[in-house]
Design an enzyme around this catalytic site. Structure first.
Site, PDB file in Angstrom:
ATOM      1  N   ASP A   1     -21.627  20.400 -25.135  1.00 22.34           N
ATOM      2  CA  ASP A   1     -20.535  19.707 -26.053  1.00 22.34           C
ATOM      3  C   ASP A   1     -19.865  18.523 -25.050  1.00 22.34           C
ATOM      4  OD1 ASP A   1     -19.116  18.831 -28.113  1.00 22.34           O
ATOM      5  OD2 ASP A   1     -18.162  20.731 -28.431  1.00 22.34           O
TER       6      ASP A   1
ATOM      7  N   ASP B   1     -21.058  14.168 -24.440  1.00 18.69           N
ATOM      8  CA  ASP B   1     -19.956  13.207 -24.981  1.00 18.69           C
ATOM      9  C   ASP B   1     -19.712  12.343 -23.789  1.00 18.69           C
ATOM     10  OD1 ASP B   1     -19.991  14.135 -27.362  1.00 18.69           O
ATOM     11  OD2 ASP B   1     -17.986  14.538 -27.705  1.00 18.69           O
TER      12      ASP B   1
ATOM     13  N   TYR C   1     -18.518  29.177 -28.841  1.00 13.48           N
ATOM     14  CA  TYR C   1     -17.889  28.886 -30.299  1.00 13.48           C
ATOM     15  C   TYR C   1     -18.200  29.946 -31.399  1.00 13.48           C
ATOM     16  CZ  TYR C   1     -17.777  24.087 -28.209  1.00 13.48           C
ATOM     17  OH  TYR C   1     -17.192  22.991 -27.517  1.00 13.48           O
TER      18      TYR C   1
ATOM     19  N   LYS D   1     -21.698  27.969 -14.723  1.00 11.59           N
ATOM     20  CA  LYS D   1     -20.458  28.293 -13.876  1.00 11.59           C
ATOM     21  C   LYS D   1     -20.875  29.796 -13.444  1.00 11.59           C
ATOM     22  CE  LYS D   1     -16.721  27.002 -12.315  1.00 11.59           C
ATOM     23  NZ  LYS D   1     -16.726  25.979 -11.160  1.00 11.59           N
TER      24      LYS D   1
ATOM     25  N   ASP E   1     -18.720  21.799 -13.301  1.00  8.08           N
ATOM     26  CA  ASP E   1     -17.678  20.899 -12.632  1.00  8.08           C
ATOM     27  C   ASP E   1     -18.246  19.682 -11.702  1.00  8.08           C
ATOM     28  OD1 ASP E   1     -18.140  23.084 -10.985  1.00  8.08           O
ATOM     29  OD2 ASP E   1     -16.191  23.235 -10.431  1.00  8.08           O
TER      30      ASP E   1
END
Length: 358
Positions: A248, A252, A141, A192, A224
């Site tokens: 993020d 959620d 970001y 990852k 994942d």
């Protein structure tokens, strides 16, 4: 010493849920001796409309001066056509960066009264209590270079950069290890590393920190797999630490385990314990002004503020217990309503919490 709290209501349902949070703070001040001074500032779309900037300098200065910031929500379709650096969301990103709020704490706790509202079977989520520690001021970001341009062949191309240095990773790692130490002593680092160089560095730094925390069990999981495990067997997790993008998404996803995103608070902390406290949910412009928004996430964010910045764990517990009592009484906002409970408006739910604090 009087604590300065800046309220930034923002857009959509932000102002109406902030009103309920302020009522809670007023009750704590009048009935329980909480020594606070409240101020208010513009942010997001409301600030764009008033001053042409999603984070005016006056608002940023007030946030810097405050001991804690109580944040509502930002954004909405009215500002979708703004240039990216002038959209409401850019104001929040800048606020986090300017205040050095690098550690985002997002608890996912299932109240037993809401087990049947969860997207998963009650037996899978009963007793759920996860803390996701998300790095907030680095990663993709904020990484440079980034941009959108047209290539020599006439095609549009966009790019972003996922970038972390070892100091940023160590800083969030220590915050997560300290959090895990105060909980059950289990920390899962999500990355990852089988694909991304930045994740390999992340994993190396986390492993290096583990020696300083012999009482904390560190494990690793690819993002994942973590997403899959979060919906398959969520109670295997206690404290999770991850980067900005992965955090993020996972936080959620964890929201729906609790029955509604309207129940989830969050805290964004700097190195000194100053925090910005906000609900995980967005501005929900489709229900703004209708009096049906769930104020419990921002009220629970007040509880986090009391615990982490103001040093009043006793009052935090009172607020959390009041939320439980309201649910015990069968009060529900529309998002957590069922056939056997009583629908409450935003103001009615906030009032019930206030009444229990009197």
């Amino acid at each position: 010493m009087t604590a300065k709290i800046l309220v930034m209501p923002g857009d959509g349902v932000g102002p109406e849920i902030c009103r309920e949070a302020v009522r809670v703070l007023d009750a704590l001040a009048s009935d329980h001796g909480l020594d606070i001074e409240l101020d208010e500032a513009l942010v997001g779309g409301a600030a764009i409309d008033a001053e042409g900037d999603p984070l005016p300098e006056a608002s940023l200065a007030a946030a810097r001066e405050a001991d804690a910031v109580l944040f509502g929500a930002i954004g909405g379709p009215a500002w979708d056509e703004q240039p990216r650096d002038k959209r409401p969301e850019s104001g929040l990103l800048r606020l986090r960066s300017e205040l050095g709020l690098f550690a985002n704490l997002r608890p996912a706790i299932l109240y037993p009264q809401l087990a049947h509202v969860s997207a998963l079977k009650p037996e899978i989520v009963a007793g759920l209590d996860i803390m996701i520690v998300r790095e907030l001021t680095g990663g993709i970001y904020f990484g440079k270079p980034s941009g959108l341009h047209t290539t020599a062949s006439g095609r549009r191309e966009a790019y972003n950069t996922m970038r972390y240095d070892e100091a940023e990773i160590e800083r969030i790692g220590r915050a997560a290890f300290d959090t895990a130490r105060a909980r059950s002593g289990r920390l899962c680092s999500v990355d990852k590393a089988n694909v991304l160089d930045v994740s390999q560095l992340w994993r190396d730094i986390m492993n290096g920190l583990a020696g300083d925390y012999p009482d904390v069990e560190l494990t690793h999981m690819y993002v994942d797999n973590a997403a899959m495990q979060l919906v398959r067997a969520p109670k295997q997790f206690d404290t999770v630490v991850t980067g900005n993008l992965f955090g993020d998404i996972l936080s959620d996803a964890a929201a729906m385990l609790t029955g509604s995103i309207g129940m989830l608070p969050s805290a964004s902390m700097d190195a000194a314990g100053k925090g910005l406290y906000e609900p995980v949910h967005g501005s929900a412009p489709d229900i703004a002004g209708q009096g049906v928004a769930n104020p419990l996430a921002i009220i629970l964010s007040v509880a986090m503020m009391l615990r982490y910045t103001l040093g009043r764990a006793d009052l935090a517990a009172k607020v959390e217990n009041a939320v439980g009592y309201a649910l015990d009484r069968g009060l529900r906002t529309r998002d957590i309503m069922d056939d056997e409970t009583q629908m409450a408006s935003t103001q009615e739910m906030g009032g019930a919490i206030v009444d229990m604090l009197r």
